[in-house]
Design a protein around this motif. Structure first.
Motif, PDB file in Angstrom:
ATOM      1  N   ALA A 111      -4.418   6.638  -7.191  1.00  0.00           N
ATOM      2  CA  ALA A 111      -4.091   5.113  -7.488  1.00  0.00           C
ATOM      3  C   ALA A 111      -3.522   4.505  -6.120  1.00  0.00           C
ATOM      4  O   ALA A 111      -2.495   4.879  -5.434  1.00  0.00           O
ATOM      5  N   ARG A 112      -3.952   3.408  -6.150  1.00  0.00           N
ATOM      6  CA  ARG A 112      -3.566   2.427  -4.740  1.00  0.00           C
ATOM      7  C   ARG A 112      -2.402   1.411  -5.466  1.00  0.00           C
ATOM      8  O   ARG A 112      -2.765   0.773  -6.384  1.00  0.00           O
ATOM      9  N   ARG A 113      -1.278   1.536  -4.578  1.00  0.00           N
ATOM     10  CA  ARG A 113      -0.385   0.651  -4.982  1.00  0.00           C
ATOM     11  C   ARG A 113      -0.361  -0.694  -4.690  1.00  0.00           C
ATOM     12  O   ARG A 113      -0.867  -1.098  -3.344  1.00  0.00           O
ATOM     13  N   LEU A 114       0.352  -1.727  -5.400  1.00  0.00           N
ATOM     14  CA  LEU A 114       0.345  -3.085  -4.953  1.00  0.00           C
ATOM     15  C   LEU A 114       2.106  -3.303  -4.518  1.00  0.00           C
ATOM     16  O   LEU A 114       2.909  -2.765  -5.404  1.00  0.00           O
ATOM     17  N   ILE A 115       2.408  -3.552  -3.270  1.00  0.00           N
ATOM     18  CA  ILE A 115       3.712  -3.566  -2.899  1.00  0.00           C
ATOM     19  C   ILE A 115       4.156  -4.858  -2.053  1.00  0.00           C
ATOM     20  O   ILE A 115       3.146  -5.431  -1.566  1.00  0.00           O
ATOM     21  N   THR A 116       5.276  -5.410  -2.274  1.00  0.00           N
ATOM     22  CA  THR A 116       5.536  -6.662  -1.680  1.00  0.00           C
ATOM     23  C   THR A 116       6.002  -6.528  -0.340  1.00  0.00           C
ATOM     24  O   THR A 116       7.221  -6.900   0.037  1.00  0.00           O
ATOM     25  N   ARG A 117       5.476  -5.781   0.343  1.00  0.00           N
ATOM     26  CA  ARG A 117       5.685  -5.380   2.104  1.00  0.00           C
ATOM     27  C   ARG A 117       4.353  -5.350   2.836  1.00  0.00           C
ATOM     28  O   ARG A 117       3.115  -5.339   2.154  1.00  0.00           O
ATOM     29  N   PRO A 118       4.508  -5.747   3.998  1.00  0.00           N
ATOM     30  CA  PRO A 118       3.118  -5.826   4.873  1.00  0.00           C
ATOM     31  C   PRO A 118       2.720  -4.318   5.133  1.00  0.00           C
ATOM     32  O   PRO A 118       3.513  -3.734   4.927  1.00  0.00           O
ATOM     33  N   ALA A 119       1.378  -4.256   5.494  1.00  0.00           N
ATOM     34  CA  ALA A 119       1.033  -2.863   5.605  1.00  0.00           C
ATOM     35  C   ALA A 119       1.665  -2.555   6.952  1.00  0.00           C
ATOM     36  O   ALA A 119       2.089  -3.284   7.980  1.00  0.00           O
TER      37      ALA A 119
END
Length: 199
Positions: free
Chosen positions: A49-57
């Protein structure tokens, strides 16, 4: 690790296996998951699963989808996340679409906070927790090598690690204090066994 209570969007009963990968910072979760992902890339039963995170790549961090806090909350409010939690000042989410393969008998592997286990256990009929860890001295050495935190911060981080508990999920611990090939081989063996059981 500081985490708030995770939220659930869409509980479901399914036929596959949800694999929750947990472990302290410095345990090498990303390294082992990358190795397993490469080894299982040709097998459609497995999805990481690919996560959604509140930080830039970031070049030295996991490949994930990024958004700001407002965008994250909007997706969450719209029911787009199956699971969400906060840790280290960031918001993390697992998009509901990432878990779709479980209904077809697949194995979906998700990197989560241990604080999210209790809620994640409601997302599938069969759930396994893979606890990737290492001795404290090894964890401290790896965190120091990153150069992101002071020695005191590292000690505080390791001290506040939450206990690992699960209500009904089976827990498998992998000690990552050896070569990547050896530890990744053990992880692969566990995932393949779960795939056979769930098929």
């Amino acid at each position: 690790m500081s985490s708030s209570s995770p939220d659930i969007a869409i509980p479901a009963v399914q036929t596959g296996v949800l694999v929750l990968v947990v472990g302290p910072s410095g345990a090498g979760k990303d390294t082992l998951m990358d190795a397993a992902r490469a080894a299982l890339a040709a097998d459609p039963r497995y999805r990481f699963a690919r996560r959604l995170i509140t930080r830039p790549a970031m070049a030295d961090a996991e490949d994930h989808d990024s958004c700001d806090e407002a965008g994250f909350r909007a997706i969450e409010a719209d029911g787009g996340l199956a699971l969400s939690w906060q840790a280290h000042g960031l918001s993390y989410g697992i998009p509901a679409a990432e878990l779709a393969g479980i209904a077809a008998g697949g194995v979906v592997i998700v990197n989560v906070s241990r604080a999210a286990i209790a809620v994640a256990e409601r997302l599938a009929e069969r759930v396994a927790v893979l606890n990737i860890t290492a001795p404290i001295a090894v964890l401290a050495q790896r965190l120091a090598a990153r150069g992101r935190e002071s020695e005191a911060d590292i000690a505080a981080r390791l001290k506040r690690e939450a206990p690992l508990t699960a209500e009904r999920a089976e827990i498998v611990t992998i000690l990552n204090d050896r070569s990547v090939a050896e530890a990744a081989g053990e992880l692969l063996a566990v995932l393949r066994a779960l795939g056979r059981h769930g098929s």
